[in-house]
Design an enzyme around this catalytic site. Sequence first.
Site, PDB file in Angstrom:
ATOM      1  CB  CYS A 438      79.058  78.469  53.089  1.00 49.49           C
ATOM      2  SG  CYS A 438      78.221  76.912  53.341  1.00 49.49           S
ATOM      3  CD  GLU A 440      76.466  82.153  53.106  1.00 50.13           C
ATOM      4  OE1 GLU A 440      77.547  81.555  53.315  1.00 50.13           O
ATOM      5  OE2 GLU A 440      75.384  81.763  53.548  1.00 50.13           O
TER       6      GLU A 440
END
Length: 842
Positions: A438, A440
């Site tokens: 997502c 990171e």
Amino acid sequence: MKEYYTRSIPVSPRIGKLKEDLFAKMPQMEADRAELLTESYQQTEGLPIITRRAKAFAHILKHIPIVIRDHELIVGSNTVAPRSSQAFPEFSFQWVADEFDTMETREADPFYISEDTKQRLAKAFQYWEGKTTSDLATSYMTPETLTAIEHNIFTPGNYFYNGVGHVTVCYGKILQVGFEGIIEEAKAALAKCNPGDADFARRSHFLEAVIESCEAVIGYAHRYSELAAAQAEECTDPTRKTELFKISRNCAQVPGKPARNFYEACQSFWFVQQLLQLESSGHSISPGRFDQYMYPYFEKDLKEGKITHESAQELLDCIWIKLNDLNKARDAASAEGFAGYSLFQNLCVGGQDENGMDVTNDLSFMCVEASMHVFLPQPSLSCRVWNGTPNELLIKCAELTRTGIGLPAYYNDEVIIPSLESRGLTLQDARDYNIIGCVEPQKSGKTEGWHDAAFYNMLRPLELVFSRGMDNGVMVGIDTGDVTQMKTFDEFYNAYKKQTEYLISLLVNADNAIDVAHAERCPLPFLSSMIEDCIGRGKSVQEGGAIYNFTGPQGFGIANMTDALWAIKTLVFEQHKLTMAEYKQALDDNFGHGMSEEKATQITAEIVKQLAAVGKNVSNEQIAAVYNQVKSQACSPEKQAKYNQLLNWIDELPKFGNDIEEVDRFARDVAYTYTKPLEQYHNPRGGIFQAGLYPVSANVPLGAQTGATPDGRLAGTPVADGVSPVSGKDVHGPTAACNSVSRLDHFIASNGTLFNQKFHPSALSGTQGLANFASLIRAYFDQKGMHVQFNVVSRETLIDAQKHPENYKGLVVRVAGYSALFTTLSKSLQDDIIKRTEHVFQ
């Protein structure tokens, strides 16, 4: 000034055909991998686990059915049917068996399972009883931890029931040396091993497992080479015959040997990307800085006249199609949290090199163009932005955003690089970061980040403060005192902090138990062969072989918590408009709106449990009657009037997301209640815990398990996503929301933050609209925001798509840290996206 190839390239007719074939049928479950895995494990009882893993991987690659789909130029598929999924029983299997008859009809991410597949899987699953990583992890957790999970305080489901993912391997190295080069490296390390070394047993078996795994991959590619050649011999279409022979030659060369040209580099990349997800069921296997490690092959071929921008673009588009062919079946609850069949394969463009120089190139633009051409959720495209980012790239990305696809997401080098340095990365490695899953950040090829290690709902500890640690009659948290007797807001706030710190310790216990279980039962030699310094250290990534080791669970609900605590602080302790006892009762009564279905079900289950404890049997009809009685608890008209007044008072208070500095500074402190305590913990791989602030899409299903909160949020409704304001509460425009979010400490949340915004399509219309949009991103990043992503679609369109999904099969939206086809999402998640504040530029 450097010039870039920014022109639009026509879409090849091939892409439309590939896309049409991809979505012709519902995804399905296949049984081949589970059967082959089980066969191998039955034959290797008593051998070291790393050896068993390598032999199982080799057995699968030697015997699993292979297929070349019509029109493909890039080949390699984990399943016979498009967009389908294998099973991975070594991690967990019971949920698959339990959902045999419901997976096809469930609301989120359905899969078809034939009767034959059910029988084959059921037979394979018999072997795995008590042998999975989830079984072992459960045995390592404390009773208090298991209770907290049962009561939905946090959800460590990502690695609890699945394989390890969330990683970027050294793709560039494979392109340069091939797996033959990796094998030679492992053999050289093995030759240095001495039987008298203390770690000889572990090290030697690991290196042998790496060699066997890499040899199996080469053999698998050769199977495709032979299949392509055989199909070419029988093909009567001269154009396709030529393509098949070329595919055969490519697969004979790569990924075993170094890639010699751009086409071979594309094929080599794909085999790595595909097979990582056949070894393990982990998702978020992210291609990383694709425009960097692929560029030398593109540039060389272009200069030598062996390729054009158009032919290279077609190959890129084919890879984009293949990234959407991969799929993963999840249990029903997880499917709600990851709705949209997403695999979160994050691919980055732009940014700096290790020397701090911008490295935007023609492939950066062509990757954006590929997402425009294919117009599907994968890859999850990301753009790195800093003050050296060419405006041409930002405008190109804005043109993609304007289509409504929700891509790309934008990331701020000026925040992420120093945040990674603070976690121990060298400056050079931090500058070379990519995005995983997502949102990171990590350094590719050197990191085992265990990102997305748990969902932590920041609102649940607040509920436990009001209930003195009890949840449905069970002590889940700790007793932090009677809230009705608290004299100051600081006393109440400190109780919340204590509750949070205790629950975080249980979350850490869960994550570390799962971490140990993976190292003991499912180390991954193929993945480890492409992560530094596993070969040098002689151990897998699961055992700490990577250079950088982290665990990154994420908290969400900051906006709700800020608004909730601000309301209590103001209404109870400053304005004295009501007592804490009255506030507590309002929450218990859901502000007079009746009890949520989730809460009513929990209370009913507790009542039935108590009756059973004293020997009373309750029929289904009686249970239904109890449920209806609990659910129908209503307030008197007088009490309802008071609750309406309370909701009005809450509504009039300032809210996070409106550029009110006092509130925003308080939000920063609220976020610290989660991010700071987490930093003190370490994982079994020798790394540290680092916080993320994002929910994927779990803010919707986990919100359904959360009671009413003091910010006026009703029981069972979604929690605010990521670091975004509560939907509908940011009423002063997009720049005000950006200003508020930027005041959070994004540096401490080094596992990533997520900020969603939604614009009406008119906001980005024309040249000026794109310029305004680019200026908004730069202004937000100048204030040290970490990440932002956008939906550009009208509320009316979304509502109509919900009512008439057959007319919107191609509508892609941004969900959380990923995009998905809108019509594949559950209604609750669709509703959450519809309710997000719709902005325009003023």
